[in-house]
Design a protein around this motif. Structure first.
Motif, PDB file in Angstrom:
ATOM      1  N   ARG A  77      40.974  37.534  25.006  1.00 16.00           N
ATOM      2  CA  ARG A  77      40.776  36.721  24.560  1.00 16.00           C
ATOM      3  C   ARG A  77      41.485  35.315  25.721  1.00 16.00           C
ATOM      4  NH1 ARG A  77      46.394  37.851  21.408  1.00 16.00           N
ATOM      5  NH2 ARG A  77      46.204  35.849  21.649  1.00 16.00           N
ATOM      6  N   ALA A  78      41.213  34.031  25.966  1.00 13.25           N
ATOM      7  CA  ALA A  78      41.895  33.174  26.450  1.00 13.25           C
ATOM      8  C   ALA A  78      41.744  31.882  26.446  1.00 13.25           C
ATOM      9  CB  ALA A  78      40.005  32.966  27.463  1.00 13.25           C
ATOM     10  N   GLU A  79      43.454  31.442  26.310  1.00 10.80           N
ATOM     11  CA  GLU A  79      44.320  30.537  26.007  1.00 10.80           C
ATOM     12  C   GLU A  79      45.027  29.614  27.172  1.00 10.80           C
ATOM     13  OE1 GLU A  79      45.152  30.595  23.237  1.00 10.80           O
ATOM     14  OE2 GLU A  79      44.773  32.561  22.074  1.00 10.80           O
ATOM     15  N   ILE A  80      44.536  28.217  26.827  1.00  9.17           N
ATOM     16  CA  ILE A  80      44.739  27.214  28.052  1.00  9.17           C
ATOM     17  C   ILE A  80      45.779  26.883  27.476  1.00  9.17           C
ATOM     18  CG2 ILE A  80      42.003  26.679  28.219  1.00  9.17           C
ATOM     19  CD1 ILE A  80      42.673  24.177  26.734  1.00  9.17           C
ATOM     20  N   ARG A  81      46.663  26.461  28.638  1.00  8.70           N
ATOM     21  CA  ARG A  81      48.559  26.234  28.594  1.00  8.70           C
ATOM     22  C   ARG A  81      48.484  25.277  29.159  1.00  8.70           C
ATOM     23  NH1 ARG A  81      52.959  25.942  24.821  1.00  8.70           N
ATOM     24  NH2 ARG A  81      54.109  25.423  25.728  1.00  8.70           N
ATOM     25  N   GLN A  82      48.799  23.866  29.020  1.00 10.13           N
ATOM     26  CA  GLN A  82      49.222  22.962  29.748  1.00 10.13           C
ATOM     27  C   GLN A  82      50.553  23.037  30.114  1.00 10.13           C
ATOM     28  OE1 GLN A  82      52.257  20.319  30.258  1.00 10.13           O
ATOM     29  NE2 GLN A  82      51.263  19.337  32.196  1.00 10.13           N
ATOM     30  N   ALA A 120      39.871  33.150  37.474  1.00  8.77           N
ATOM     31  CA  ALA A 120      39.762  33.943  36.348  1.00  8.77           C
ATOM     32  C   ALA A 120      38.668  33.939  35.462  1.00  8.77           C
ATOM     33  CB  ALA A 120      39.909  32.060  35.852  1.00  8.77           C
ATOM     34  N   LEU A 121      37.782  33.532  36.336  1.00  8.60           N
ATOM     35  CA  LEU A 121      36.261  33.916  36.318  1.00  8.60           C
ATOM     36  C   LEU A 121      35.828  35.937  36.318  1.00  8.60           C
ATOM     37  CD1 LEU A 121      33.883  30.865  36.729  1.00  8.60           C
ATOM     38  CD2 LEU A 121      33.941  32.081  34.660  1.00  8.60           C
ATOM     39  N   GLU A 122      36.278  36.330  37.766  1.00  6.62           N
ATOM     40  CA  GLU A 122      36.352  37.387  38.335  1.00  6.62           C
ATOM     41  C   GLU A 122      37.311  38.384  37.223  1.00  6.62           C
ATOM     42  OE1 GLU A 122      34.363  38.207  40.228  1.00  6.62           O
ATOM     43  OE2 GLU A 122      33.688  36.274  40.096  1.00  6.62           O
ATOM     44  N   LEU A 123      38.334  37.807  36.763  1.00  4.53           N
ATOM     45  CA  LEU A 123      38.882  38.597  35.898  1.00  4.53           C
ATOM     46  C   LEU A 123      38.924  38.663  34.475  1.00  4.53           C
ATOM     47  CD1 LEU A 123      42.588  36.945  37.075  1.00  4.53           C
ATOM     48  CD2 LEU A 123      41.884  39.735  37.700  1.00  4.53           C
ATOM     49  N   ALA A 124      37.969  38.101  33.960  1.00  5.27           N
ATOM     50  CA  ALA A 124      37.215  37.348  32.783  1.00  5.27           C
ATOM     51  C   ALA A 124      36.174  38.665  32.878  1.00  5.27           C
ATOM     52  CB  ALA A 124      36.525  36.254  32.329  1.00  5.27           C
ATOM     53  N   LYS A 125      35.616  38.852  33.479  1.00  2.00           N
ATOM     54  CA  LYS A 125      34.606  40.250  33.314  1.00  2.00           C
ATOM     55  C   LYS A 125      34.848  41.484  33.737  1.00  2.00           C
ATOM     56  CE  LYS A 125      31.321  37.295  37.157  1.00  2.00           C
ATOM     57  NZ  LYS A 125      30.780  37.015  38.427  1.00  2.00           N
ATOM     58  N   LEU A 126      35.995  41.943  34.143  1.00  2.00           N
ATOM     59  CA  LEU A 126      37.259  42.896  34.576  1.00  2.00           C
ATOM     60  C   LEU A 126      37.223  42.825  33.214  1.00  2.00           C
ATOM     61  CD1 LEU A 126      39.565  42.859  38.140  1.00  2.00           C
ATOM     62  CD2 LEU A 126      36.970  43.516  37.022  1.00  2.00           C
ATOM     63  N   GLY A 127      37.679  41.871  32.244  1.00  2.00           N
ATOM     64  CA  GLY A 127      38.373  42.222  30.678  1.00  2.00           C
ATOM     65  C   GLY A 127      39.539  42.144  30.356  1.00  2.00           C
ATOM     66  N   HIS A 128      40.288  41.337  31.407  1.00  2.00           N
ATOM     67  CA  HIS A 128      41.104  40.968  31.209  1.00  2.00           C
ATOM     68  C   HIS A 128      41.591  39.528  30.542  1.00  2.00           C
ATOM     69  CE1 HIS A 128      43.048  43.045  34.876  1.00  2.00           C
ATOM     70  NE2 HIS A 128      43.786  42.295  35.341  1.00  2.00           N
ATOM     71  N   ASP A 129      42.632  40.244  28.787  1.00  2.00           N
ATOM     72  CA  ASP A 129      42.902  38.645  28.647  1.00  2.00           C
ATOM     73  C   ASP A 129      43.681  37.453  29.756  1.00  2.00           C
ATOM     74  OD1 ASP A 129      42.292  39.756  26.083  1.00  2.00           O
ATOM     75  OD2 ASP A 129      44.180  40.495  25.514  1.00  2.00           O
ATOM     76  N   LEU A 130      43.228  36.301  29.027  1.00  2.00           N
ATOM     77  CA  LEU A 130      43.468  35.374  30.043  1.00  2.00           C
ATOM     78  C   LEU A 130      44.230  34.264  29.743  1.00  2.00           C
ATOM     79  CD1 LEU A 130      39.845  35.447  31.844  1.00  2.00           C
ATOM     80  CD2 LEU A 130      42.588  36.542  32.777  1.00  2.00           C
ATOM     81  N   VAL A 131      45.737  33.992  30.535  1.00  2.00           N
ATOM     82  CA  VAL A 131      47.053  32.636  29.767  1.00  2.00           C
ATOM     83  C   VAL A 131      46.105  31.746  31.344  1.00  2.00           C
ATOM     84  CG1 VAL A 131      48.507  31.216  29.791  1.00  2.00           C
ATOM     85  CG2 VAL A 131      48.384  33.844  29.109  1.00  2.00           C
ATOM     86  N   LEU A 132      45.409  30.368  31.074  1.00  2.00           N
ATOM     87  CA  LEU A 132      44.571  29.964  31.848  1.00  2.00           C
ATOM     88  C   LEU A 132      45.487  28.248  31.782  1.00  2.00           C
ATOM     89  CD1 LEU A 132      41.163  30.308  30.643  1.00  2.00           C
ATOM     90  CD2 LEU A 132      42.186  31.313  32.715  1.00  2.00           C
ATOM     91  N   ASN A 133      46.552  28.581  33.335  1.00  2.00           N
ATOM     92  CA  ASN A 133      47.404  26.976  33.218  1.00  2.00           C
ATOM     93  C   ASN A 133      46.987  26.216  34.038  1.00  2.00           C
ATOM     94  OD1 ASN A 133      49.233  26.427  35.808  1.00  2.00           O
ATOM     95  ND2 ASN A 133      50.133  25.070  33.612  1.00  2.00           N
ATOM     96  N   TYR A 134      47.611  24.638  33.029  1.00  2.00           N
ATOM     97  CA  TYR A 134      46.813  23.571  33.995  1.00  2.00           C
ATOM     98  C   TYR A 134      47.396  22.788  33.532  1.00  2.00           C
ATOM     99  CZ  TYR A 134      45.790  21.437  29.239  1.00  2.00           C
ATOM    100  OH  TYR A 134      46.632  21.479  28.137  1.00  2.00           O
ATOM    101  N   GLY A 141      39.303  23.433  29.307  1.00  2.00           N
ATOM    102  CA  GLY A 141      38.708  24.077  28.482  1.00  2.00           C
ATOM    103  C   GLY A 141      37.293  24.745  28.591  1.00  2.00           C
ATOM    104  N   GLN A 142      37.128  24.433  29.519  1.00  2.00           N
ATOM    105  CA  GLN A 142      35.244  24.528  30.086  1.00  2.00           C
ATOM    106  C   GLN A 142      35.512  25.839  30.677  1.00  2.00           C
ATOM    107  OE1 GLN A 142      32.505  22.531  30.229  1.00  2.00           O
ATOM    108  NE2 GLN A 142      31.553  24.451  30.351  1.00  2.00           N
ATOM    109  N   THR A 143      36.550  26.154  31.371  1.00  2.00           N
ATOM    110  CA  THR A 143      36.966  27.259  32.041  1.00  2.00           C
ATOM    111  C   THR A 143      37.648  28.596  30.914  1.00  2.00           C
ATOM    112  OG1 THR A 143      38.337  26.465  34.173  1.00  2.00           O
ATOM    113  CG2 THR A 143      38.458  28.814  33.826  1.00  2.00           C
ATOM    114  N   GLN A 144      37.909  27.861  29.905  1.00  2.00           N
ATOM    115  CA  GLN A 144      38.030  29.458  28.948  1.00  2.00           C
ATOM    116  C   GLN A 144      36.831  29.081  28.248  1.00  2.00           C
ATOM    117  OE1 GLN A 144      39.774  27.245  24.897  1.00  2.00           O
ATOM    118  NE2 GLN A 144      40.509  28.269  24.627  1.00  2.00           N
ATOM    119  N   HIS A 145      35.942  28.675  27.905  1.00  2.00           N
ATOM    120  CA  HIS A 145      34.729  28.782  27.988  1.00  2.00           C
ATOM    121  C   HIS A 145      33.509  29.443  29.221  1.00  2.00           C
ATOM    122  CE1 HIS A 145      30.243  27.474  27.057  1.00  2.00           C
ATOM    123  NE2 HIS A 145      30.531  27.671  26.185  1.00  2.00           N
ATOM    124  N   ASP A 146      33.845  29.004  29.878  1.00  2.00           N
ATOM    125  CA  ASP A 146      33.131  30.330  30.938  1.00  2.00           C
ATOM    126  C   ASP A 146      33.016  31.761  30.586  1.00  2.00           C
ATOM    127  OD1 ASP A 146      31.568  27.627  30.924  1.00  2.00           O
ATOM    128  OD2 ASP A 146      32.109  27.179  32.847  1.00  2.00           O
TER     129      ASP A 146
END
Ligand SMILES: NC(=O)c1ccc[n+]([C@@H]2O[C@H](COP(=O)([O-])OP(=O)(O)OC[C@H]3O[C@@H](n4cnc5c(N)ncnc54)[C@H](OP(=O)(O)O)[C@@H]3O)[C@@H](O)[C@H]2O)c1
Length: 263
Positions: free
Chosen positions: A59-64, A19-33, A41-46
């Motif tokens: 934009r980065a969203e978290i989703r269970q 997720a962090l590497e894709l964020a640096k590339l400028g991808h929007d993210l859906v972060l599943n857990y 939430g920490q991943t989203q923040h970082d």
């Protein structure tokens, strides 16, 4: 418009590194857990901070979602669709080790069923859902978009560990996902890859850290160090940037050379 990546198991470990590497590339993210909302939430923040640091607005969203459950997989894809309206990259990363490492002469059917459900059935059917949506997108937008699917398997796909046979079997089965979907989706311009990590420092390998410290020092892999989530993230980032446009169905080893036979 940013590309959109959906990463399963992005709250910790390798998924977080991806997720962090894709964020640096400028991808929007859906972060599943699965259950660890705080870590997600920490991943989203970082990720948001990493994007800002590289001058990107994302934009980065978290989703269970428990990927072993059909309703959760459907809801995860629907969430991605309503939040972002597109999907450029699915990363099948979520996976579990057995709760107890048991000799294959004693291992339980319950642990086997759990690992097959999360490590094989989940990614297989999530890929099915994502692939159908990706085909729709390509049909609509043509070659202006190049969706991709990456699955994180393991050296355990071909390495026998007799105290976690269920894990090895699940990763060996998971390895067939990539040739199957690569063959099926090539006509739609959707490339499919497997990344095969070696020994990576995460919560999963925490309980066996001393054992692996010793093995690595003794030369288990030619590159004598632990792998990091960032190592895997960088391989995903290369694919996400279209670095391998004429390759599909490829296995990319991120293992310090563990797979090399040596004499
Ligand atoms: N670490 C290694 O040495 C290594 C080597 C080769 C391959 N791998 C593979 O790499 C992947 C990530 O491993 P890791 O070491 O980063 O593991 P980890 O640190 O234990 O993290 C596992 C991640 O998967 C999520 N997850 C677990 N069960 C899930 C479910 N049913 N549905 C959705 N998400 C679920 C967890 O979410 P919560 O935080 O909510 O629990 C967490 O985000 C796995 O597929 C693993 O088999 C790891």
């Amino acid at each position: 418009m940013n590309r959109v990546a959906l990463i399963t198991g992005a709250s910790r470990g390798i998924g977080r590194g991806i997720a962090l590497e894709l964020a640096k590339l400028g991808h929007d993210l859906v972060l599943n857990y699965a259950g660890n909302r705080v870590a997600a939430g920490q991943t989203q923040h970082d990720c948001l901070a990493a994007a800002v640091a590289t001058g990107k607005a994302i934009r980065a969203e978290i989703r269970q979602a428990d990927i072993s459950r059909a309703a959760d997989r459907q809801a995860l894809i629907e969430f991605t669709r309503t939040s972002f309206g597109r999907l450029d990259l699915l990363v099948n990363n979520a996976g579990v080790a057995p709760d107890v490492r048991a000799d294959i002469l004693d291992a339980s059917e319950e642990s086997f069923d759990r690992l097959i459900a999360i490590n094989v059935k989940g990614p297989y059917f999530l890929t099915q859902l994502a692939a159908k949506w990706m085909i729709e997108q390509v049909t609509h937008h043509g070659s202006r978009i190049t969706p991709k699917i990456i699955t994180i398997s393991s050296i355990s796909a071909y390495t026998a560990s007799t105290n976690r046979g269920d894990y090895c079997l699940s990763k060996a089965a998971l390895s067939m996902l990539t040739p199957l979907f690569a063959a099926r989706l090539a006509e739609h311009g959707i490339n499919v890859y497997e990344i095969r990590p070696g020994i990576i420092a995460t919560d999963m390998t925490g309980p066996v850290q001393e054992k692996y410290d010793r093995l690595i020092a003794d030369g288990l892999s030619p590159i004598k160090r632990w792998g990091t989530p960032e190592d895997v993230g960088k391989a995903v980032a290369a694919i996400a940037q279209d670095a391998l446009p004429f390759s599909t169905g490829e296995i990319i080893n991120v293992d310090g050379g563990f797979h090399l036979r040596r004499l």
